[in-house]
Write a protein that holds these residues in place. Structure first.
Motif, PDB file in Angstrom:
ATOM      1  N   MET A  82     -39.348  18.565 -54.146  1.00 17.68           N
ATOM      2  CA  MET A  82     -39.084  17.443 -53.237  1.00 17.68           C
ATOM      3  C   MET A  82     -38.762  16.180 -54.031  1.00 17.68           C
ATOM      4  N   ILE A  83     -39.498  15.967 -55.117  1.00 20.03           N
ATOM      5  CA  ILE A  83     -39.239  14.803 -55.968  1.00 20.03           C
ATOM      6  C   ILE A  83     -37.827  14.874 -56.551  1.00 20.03           C
ATOM      7  N   LEU A  84     -37.424  16.070 -56.959  1.00 20.05           N
ATOM      8  CA  LEU A  84     -36.093  16.257 -57.541  1.00 20.05           C
ATOM      9  C   LEU A  84     -34.986  16.015 -56.514  1.00 20.05           C
ATOM     10  N   PHE A  85     -35.272  16.319 -55.233  1.00 17.74           N
ATOM     11  CA  PHE A  85     -34.278  16.075 -54.185  1.00 17.74           C
ATOM     12  C   PHE A  85     -34.179  14.591 -53.838  1.00 17.74           C
ATOM     13  N   LEU A  87     -35.079  11.960 -55.849  1.00 22.43           N
ATOM     14  CA  LEU A  87     -34.748  11.111 -56.989  1.00 22.43           C
ATOM     15  C   LEU A  87     -33.279  10.694 -57.037  1.00 22.43           C
ATOM     16  N   PRO A  88     -32.303  11.607 -56.823  1.00 18.98           N
ATOM     17  CA  PRO A  88     -30.894  11.178 -56.869  1.00 18.98           C
ATOM     18  C   PRO A  88     -30.569  10.100 -55.833  1.00 18.98           C
ATOM     19  N   ILE A  89     -31.229  10.155 -54.669  1.00 21.41           N
ATOM     20  CA  ILE A  89     -30.986   9.154 -53.637  1.00 21.41           C
ATOM     21  C   ILE A  89     -31.424   7.771 -54.132  1.00 21.41           C
ATOM     22  N   GLN A  90     -32.537   7.741 -54.884  1.00 13.03           N
ATOM     23  CA  GLN A  90     -33.044   6.474 -55.401  1.00 13.03           C
ATOM     24  C   GLN A  90     -32.210   5.952 -56.582  1.00 13.03           C
ATOM     25  N   LEU A 106     -18.692   3.422 -54.220  1.00 13.51           N
ATOM     26  CA  LEU A 106     -20.142   3.548 -54.307  1.00 13.51           C
ATOM     27  C   LEU A 106     -20.744   3.898 -52.950  1.00 13.51           C
ATOM     28  N   GLY A 107     -20.208   3.286 -51.899  1.00  9.97           N
ATOM     29  CA  GLY A 107     -20.704   3.576 -50.553  1.00  9.97           C
ATOM     30  C   GLY A 107     -20.490   5.035 -50.184  1.00  9.97           C
ATOM     31  N   ILE A 108     -19.301   5.582 -50.508  1.00  3.36           N
ATOM     32  CA  ILE A 108     -18.992   6.981 -50.207  1.00  3.36           C
ATOM     33  C   ILE A 108     -19.913   7.918 -50.995  1.00  3.36           C
ATOM     34  N   VAL A 109     -20.108   7.590 -52.282  1.00  2.00           N
ATOM     35  CA  VAL A 109     -20.981   8.416 -53.130  1.00  2.00           C
ATOM     36  C   VAL A 109     -22.415   8.384 -52.608  1.00  2.00           C
ATOM     37  N   MET A 110     -22.878   7.200 -52.203  1.00  2.06           N
ATOM     38  CA  MET A 110     -24.243   7.071 -51.700  1.00  2.06           C
ATOM     39  C   MET A 110     -24.444   7.884 -50.428  1.00  2.06           C
ATOM     40  N   ILE A 111     -23.462   7.859 -49.549  1.00  2.00           N
ATOM     41  CA  ILE A 111     -23.553   8.640 -48.304  1.00  2.00           C
ATOM     42  C   ILE A 111     -23.575  10.133 -48.614  1.00  2.00           C
ATOM     43  N   ALA A 112     -22.686  10.557 -49.526  1.00  2.00           N
ATOM     44  CA  ALA A 112     -22.607  11.980 -49.869  1.00  2.00           C
ATOM     45  C   ALA A 112     -23.911  12.474 -50.491  1.00  2.00           C
ATOM     46  N   VAL A 113     -24.444  11.703 -51.433  1.00  2.00           N
ATOM     47  CA  VAL A 113     -25.695  12.088 -52.090  1.00  2.00           C
ATOM     48  C   VAL A 113     -26.857  12.091 -51.096  1.00  2.00           C
ATOM     49  N   SER A 114     -26.888  11.085 -50.226  1.00  2.00           N
ATOM     50  CA  SER A 114     -27.970  10.982 -49.244  1.00  2.00           C
ATOM     51  C   SER A 114     -27.946  12.153 -48.272  1.00  2.00           C
ATOM     52  N   VAL A 115     -26.763  12.511 -47.800  1.00  2.00           N
ATOM     53  CA  VAL A 115     -26.644  13.625 -46.862  1.00  2.00           C
ATOM     54  C   VAL A 115     -27.023  14.942 -47.529  1.00  2.00           C
ATOM     55  N   CYS A 117     -28.712  15.562 -50.562  1.00  2.00           N
ATOM     56  CA  CYS A 117     -30.095  15.629 -51.056  1.00  2.00           C
ATOM     57  C   CYS A 117     -31.108  15.465 -49.930  1.00  2.00           C
ATOM     58  N   GLY A 118     -30.774  14.613 -48.953  1.00  2.00           N
ATOM     59  CA  GLY A 118     -31.667  14.432 -47.815  1.00  2.00           C
ATOM     60  C   GLY A 118     -31.799  15.708 -46.998  1.00  2.00           C
ATOM     61  N   GLY A 119     -30.675  16.422 -46.831  1.00  5.52           N
ATOM     62  CA  GLY A 119     -30.717  17.692 -46.108  1.00  5.52           C
ATOM     63  C   GLY A 119     -31.547  18.729 -46.835  1.00  5.52           C
ATOM     64  N   LEU A 120     -31.369  18.801 -48.157  1.00  5.32           N
ATOM     65  CA  LEU A 120     -32.158  19.744 -48.950  1.00  5.32           C
ATOM     66  C   LEU A 120     -33.638  19.381 -48.906  1.00  5.32           C
ATOM     67  N   ALA A 121     -33.935  18.076 -48.945  1.00  2.00           N
ATOM     68  CA  ALA A 121     -35.323  17.629 -48.888  1.00  2.00           C
ATOM     69  C   ALA A 121     -35.959  17.991 -47.554  1.00  2.00           C
ATOM     70  N   LEU A 122     -35.197  17.861 -46.477  1.00  2.00           N
ATOM     71  CA  LEU A 122     -35.713  18.212 -45.149  1.00  2.00           C
ATOM     72  C   LEU A 122     -36.019  19.705 -45.057  1.00  2.00           C
TER      73      LEU A 122
END
Length: 216
Positions: A82-85, A87-90, A106-115, A117-122
């Protein structure tokens, strides 16, 4: 699974208030108190598994503190992915600024990483909610940290009794709602209900382990 019994067994002990209150007081000790409550709960799980008629433990500071430390190590190891998932968002924003990405990119990259990594974390968070109770059951039954970290064995327990571990999760959620309801006496009521909530989860963990392991 006797779901209702996890909520009622505490009150069958003639010294239930004393045991719960003392455990609640110990829980006030920073860090150590939380380890103690984890170990105390793990002892309840063990007693359920071994059919001990005296399910609610008294005070064993050193013994339960040691059990709690083992439980913490096990839960920490299961939390590492969970920490590894997360961390990239942070890190994506400061890294993007450091490499001088423009705001749109940067905005596009942040959205892509959040979606991503956030999905994997969920997904992993849901899986972890099943795995940790099974790991605690294995740890309680056998006593060694390594038993809680036998990932194949732990996953096998969940696979054999998914509904039982779903009930553990449900019991934990109900306990989470119960815990903050009593805010009387300068928070003492909250402490008591928080410890009581821990007894619910601990009992259900033992029941689920018995069902998964085929213990009658």
């Amino acid at each position: 699974m006797e779901f209702g019994q996890a909520f009622s067994y505490v009150f069958k002990d003639p010294e239930w208030f004393k045991k719960v209150a003392l455990t609640a007081l110990i829980s006030l000790i920073p860090v150590i108190g939380q380890f103690y409550v984890m170990g105390w709960g793990l002892e309840i799980t063990r007693r359920v598994i071994t059919h001990d008629p005296d399910l609610l433990p008294g005070i064993d500071f050193g013994g339960f503190l040691g059990k709690g430390f083992k439980a913490f190590i096990v839960s920490f190891v299961y939390s590492l992915p969970m920490i590894l998932f997360i961390l990239p968002i942070q890190l994506v924003a400061p890294i993007g600024v450091a490499v001088e990405l423009d705001q749109e990119t940067l905005g596009i990259v942040m959205i892509a990483v959040s979606v991503c990594c956030g999905g994997l974390a969920l997904i992993y968070g849901i899986l972890m909610a099943f795995l940790i109770p099974a790991a605690f059951g294995n740890l309680a039954a056998k006593g060694n940290i390594g038993d809680g970290l036998r990932f194949g064995e732990v996953f096998g327990l969940v696979k054999k009794a998914p509904v039982a571990y779903l009930l553990v999760l449900l019991g934990g959620l109900i306990g989470g709602f119960i815990a903050p309801l009593s805010s009387i006496a300068c928070g003492i009521g909250v402490l008591l209900t928080t410890v009581y909530a821990a007894t619910i989860t601990a009992h259900l963990q033992g029941q689920a382990y018995k069902q998964a392991a085929g213990i009658l």
